[in-house]
Design a protein around this motif. Sequence first.
Motif, PDB file in Angstrom:
ATOM      1  N   GLU A   1       6.880  27.476   7.832  1.00  0.00           N
ATOM      2  CA  GLU A   1       8.262  27.320   7.384  1.00  0.00           C
ATOM      3  C   GLU A   1       8.247  26.446   6.139  1.00  0.00           C
ATOM      4  O   GLU A   1       7.199  25.944   5.752  1.00  0.00           O
ATOM      5  CB  GLU A   1       9.114  26.682   8.490  1.00  0.00           C
ATOM      6  N   GLU A   2       9.388  26.272   5.521  1.00  0.00           N
ATOM      7  CA  GLU A   2       9.445  25.406   4.348  1.00  0.00           C
ATOM      8  C   GLU A   2       9.018  23.998   4.755  1.00  0.00           C
ATOM      9  O   GLU A   2       9.456  23.473   5.779  1.00  0.00           O
ATOM     10  CB  GLU A   2      10.857  25.385   3.772  1.00  0.00           C
ATOM     11  N   CYS A   3       8.148  23.400   3.942  1.00  0.00           N
ATOM     12  CA  CYS A   3       7.597  22.085   4.256  1.00  0.00           C
ATOM     13  C   CYS A   3       7.802  21.131   3.090  1.00  0.00           C
ATOM     14  O   CYS A   3       7.835  21.547   1.925  1.00  0.00           O
ATOM     15  CB  CYS A   3       6.097  22.188   4.535  1.00  0.00           C
ATOM     16  N   LEU A   4       7.908  19.857   3.410  1.00  0.00           N
ATOM     17  CA  LEU A   4       7.927  18.797   2.407  1.00  0.00           C
ATOM     18  C   LEU A   4       6.629  18.021   2.564  1.00  0.00           C
ATOM     19  O   LEU A   4       6.330  17.524   3.654  1.00  0.00           O
ATOM     20  CB  LEU A   4       9.137  17.883   2.608  1.00  0.00           C
ATOM     21  N   ILE A   5       5.869  17.956   1.485  1.00  0.00           N
ATOM     22  CA  ILE A   5       4.534  17.348   1.508  1.00  0.00           C
ATOM     23  C   ILE A   5       4.470  16.222   0.484  1.00  0.00           C
ATOM     24  O   ILE A   5       4.967  16.362  -0.635  1.00  0.00           O
ATOM     25  CB  ILE A   5       3.452  18.402   1.137  1.00  0.00           C
ATOM     26  N   LEU A   6       3.831  15.108   0.852  1.00  0.00           N
ATOM     27  CA  LEU A   6       3.487  14.065  -0.113  1.00  0.00           C
ATOM     28  C   LEU A   6       2.016  14.266  -0.454  1.00  0.00           C
ATOM     29  O   LEU A   6       1.160  14.173   0.429  1.00  0.00           O
ATOM     30  CB  LEU A   6       3.711  12.661   0.462  1.00  0.00           C
ATOM     31  N   SER A   7       1.729  14.572  -1.711  1.00  0.00           N
ATOM     32  CA  SER A   7       0.354  14.792  -2.179  1.00  0.00           C
ATOM     33  C   SER A   7      -0.093  13.568  -2.954  1.00  0.00           C
ATOM     34  O   SER A   7       0.563  13.175  -3.925  1.00  0.00           O
ATOM     35  CB  SER A   7       0.291  16.009  -3.111  1.00  0.00           C
ATOM     36  N   ILE A   8      -1.195  12.986  -2.532  1.00  0.00           N
ATOM     37  CA  ILE A   8      -1.750  11.835  -3.239  1.00  0.00           C
ATOM     38  C   ILE A   8      -3.032  12.308  -3.913  1.00  0.00           C
ATOM     39  O   ILE A   8      -3.999  12.660  -3.225  1.00  0.00           O
ATOM     40  CB  ILE A   8      -2.026  10.660  -2.274  1.00  0.00           C
ATOM     41  N   PRO A   9      -3.048  12.353  -5.257  1.00  0.00           N
ATOM     42  CA  PRO A   9      -4.211  12.888  -5.965  1.00  0.00           C
ATOM     43  C   PRO A   9      -5.507  12.158  -5.603  1.00  0.00           C
ATOM     44  O   PRO A   9      -5.553  10.926  -5.556  1.00  0.00           O
ATOM     45  CB  PRO A   9      -3.869  12.679  -7.438  1.00  0.00           C
ATOM     46  N   ARG A  10      -6.528  12.940  -5.345  1.00  0.00           N
ATOM     47  CA  ARG A  10      -7.840  12.413  -4.960  1.00  0.00           C
ATOM     48  C   ARG A  10      -8.381  11.424  -5.995  1.00  0.00           C
ATOM     49  O   ARG A  10      -8.877  10.361  -5.653  1.00  0.00           O
ATOM     50  CB  ARG A  10      -8.805  13.579  -4.769  1.00  0.00           C
ATOM     51  N   ARG A  11      -8.261  11.780  -7.256  1.00  0.00           N
ATOM     52  CA  ARG A  11      -8.787  10.931  -8.332  1.00  0.00           C
ATOM     53  C   ARG A  11      -8.114   9.556  -8.315  1.00  0.00           C
ATOM     54  O   ARG A  11      -8.786   8.523  -8.379  1.00  0.00           O
ATOM     55  CB  ARG A  11      -8.580  11.610  -9.689  1.00  0.00           C
TER      56      ARG A  11
ATOM     57  N   ASP B   1       0.842  -1.204   0.000  1.00  0.00           N
ATOM     58  CA  ASP B   1       0.000   0.000   0.000  1.00  0.00           C
ATOM     59  C   ASP B   1       0.878   1.255   0.000  1.00  0.00           C
ATOM     60  O   ASP B   1       0.621   2.214  -0.725  1.00  0.00           O
ATOM     61  CB  ASP B   1      -0.910   0.040   1.234  1.00  0.00           C
ATOM     62  N   ILE B   2       1.903   1.228   0.829  1.00  0.00           N
ATOM     63  CA  ILE B   2       2.801   2.380   0.931  1.00  0.00           C
ATOM     64  C   ILE B   2       3.560   2.569  -0.375  1.00  0.00           C
ATOM     65  O   ILE B   2       3.748   3.698  -0.841  1.00  0.00           O
ATOM     66  CB  ILE B   2       3.735   2.232   2.147  1.00  0.00           C
ATOM     67  N   ASP B   3       3.987   1.461  -0.988  1.00  0.00           N
ATOM     68  CA  ASP B   3       4.631   1.546  -2.306  1.00  0.00           C
ATOM     69  C   ASP B   3       3.716   2.240  -3.303  1.00  0.00           C
ATOM     70  O   ASP B   3       4.158   3.079  -4.092  1.00  0.00           O
ATOM     71  CB  ASP B   3       4.983   0.151  -2.836  1.00  0.00           C
ATOM     72  N   TRP B   4       2.430   1.888  -3.278  1.00  0.00           N
ATOM     73  CA  TRP B   4       1.475   2.508  -4.203  1.00  0.00           C
ATOM     74  C   TRP B   4       1.378   4.013  -3.935  1.00  0.00           C
ATOM     75  O   TRP B   4       1.370   4.818  -4.872  1.00  0.00           O
ATOM     76  CB  TRP B   4       0.082   1.858  -4.079  1.00  0.00           C
ATOM     77  N   MET B   5       1.313   4.393  -2.667  1.00  0.00           N
ATOM     78  CA  MET B   5       1.223   5.813  -2.314  1.00  0.00           C
ATOM     79  C   MET B   5       2.454   6.577  -2.816  1.00  0.00           C
ATOM     80  O   MET B   5       2.338   7.685  -3.351  1.00  0.00           O
ATOM     81  CB  MET B   5       1.058   5.975  -0.798  1.00  0.00           C
ATOM     82  N   LEU B   6       3.626   5.977  -2.652  1.00  0.00           N
ATOM     83  CA  LEU B   6       4.851   6.623  -3.114  1.00  0.00           C
ATOM     84  C   LEU B   6       4.887   6.734  -4.636  1.00  0.00           C
ATOM     85  O   LEU B   6       5.314   7.753  -5.183  1.00  0.00           O
ATOM     86  CB  LEU B   6       6.075   5.854  -2.618  1.00  0.00           C
ATOM     87  N   ALA B   7       4.457   5.682  -5.316  1.00  0.00           N
ATOM     88  CA  ALA B   7       4.483   5.673  -6.775  1.00  0.00           C
ATOM     89  C   ALA B   7       3.476   6.649  -7.373  1.00  0.00           C
ATOM     90  O   ALA B   7       3.701   7.197  -8.459  1.00  0.00           O
ATOM     91  CB  ALA B   7       4.214   4.260  -7.294  1.00  0.00           C
ATOM     92  N   ASN B   8       2.382   6.890  -6.677  1.00  0.00           N
ATOM     93  CA  ASN B   8       1.309   7.734  -7.218  1.00  0.00           C
ATOM     94  C   ASN B   8       1.234   9.115  -6.588  1.00  0.00           C
ATOM     95  O   ASN B   8       0.495   9.971  -7.068  1.00  0.00           O
ATOM     96  CB  ASN B   8      -0.036   7.019  -7.074  1.00  0.00           C
ATOM     97  N   GLY B   9       1.985   9.314  -5.522  1.00  0.00           N
ATOM     98  CA  GLY B   9       2.010  10.618  -4.866  1.00  0.00           C
ATOM     99  C   GLY B   9       3.098  11.497  -5.451  1.00  0.00           C
ATOM    100  O   GLY B   9       3.980  11.035  -6.172  1.00  0.00           O
ATOM    101  N   THR B  10       3.031  12.766  -5.117  1.00  0.00           N
ATOM    102  CA  THR B  10       4.014  13.741  -5.574  1.00  0.00           C
ATOM    103  C   THR B  10       4.635  14.422  -4.369  1.00  0.00           C
ATOM    104  O   THR B  10       3.927  14.923  -3.503  1.00  0.00           O
ATOM    105  CB  THR B  10       3.340  14.818  -6.464  1.00  0.00           C
ATOM    106  N   ARG B  11       5.948  14.431  -4.347  1.00  0.00           N
ATOM    107  CA  ARG B  11       6.691  15.128  -3.291  1.00  0.00           C
ATOM    108  C   ARG B  11       6.796  16.591  -3.700  1.00  0.00           C
ATOM    109  O   ARG B  11       7.246  16.912  -4.790  1.00  0.00           O
ATOM    110  CB  ARG B  11       8.057  14.500  -3.143  1.00  0.00           C
ATOM    111  N   THR B  12       6.362  17.493  -2.794  1.00  0.00           N
ATOM    112  CA  THR B  12       6.327  18.913  -3.108  1.00  0.00           C
ATOM    113  C   THR B  12       6.921  19.730  -1.966  1.00  0.00           C
ATOM    114  O   THR B  12       6.607  19.492  -0.802  1.00  0.00           O
ATOM    115  CB  THR B  12       4.861  19.365  -3.326  1.00  0.00           C
ATOM    116  N   GLN B  13       7.775  20.701  -2.313  1.00  0.00           N
ATOM    117  CA  GLN B  13       8.287  21.669  -1.348  1.00  0.00           C
ATOM    118  C   GLN B  13       7.299  22.829  -1.295  1.00  0.00           C
ATOM    119  O   GLN B  13       6.908  23.361  -2.335  1.00  0.00           O
ATOM    120  CB  GLN B  13       9.658  22.198  -1.776  1.00  0.00           C
TER     121      GLN B  13
END
Length: 182
Positions: free
Chosen positions: A92-102, A15-27
């Motif tokens: 402050e500067e943040c690192l976010i993992l965004s997982i698209p709703r769709r 499940d976590i692999d899927w989240m990483l593969a489909n999510g976007t790391r954003t500053q």
Amino acid sequence: MSKVLVILGELSDRDIDWMLANGTRTQILPGTTLITEGQPLDALYIVLDGTLSVAVSSLGDKEIGKIISGEVLGEMSFVDGRLPSASVTAIEECLILSIPRRLLTEKLEQDVLFSLRFYRAITKFLSSRLRGTVKRLGDDSDYLMYQEPDDERAIGQNVENPDNPDLAESRFQWLLQRLKGN
């Protein structure tokens, strides 16, 4: 980081692999609004690093809490389909993992076991947050609504396998290492 531990403790490595593969790391830069109260969300967010402020317009945009590493954002709107009830802005500067709703919605519809684990994790997460809010209200304190508990392990006790309380934390560290390697 205890909030995300509730979720990672329920999900499988796959499940976590899927989240990483489909999510976007954003500053996210300081002053950037990640979530705007009353505006639709297109993602579920995991805060990997940094601090954000939570404010609501009904209180004159007063800060009601802070969000730190390990928090999950947008889960309430994802679950109930309603617009966000607060705005969230980077302090402050943040690192976010965004997982698209769709993509997340499609995955939940196609993978019944992922769906079961995901909704169980979100349910535990929201239950933990509600218990914390009720406790703070009962203490009649001036604590911020979303303040972390004093004991970061308190939420970890709600993870499915109390015999292995470090499992979720090791998954979070693994997630961070993989994202920093990208």
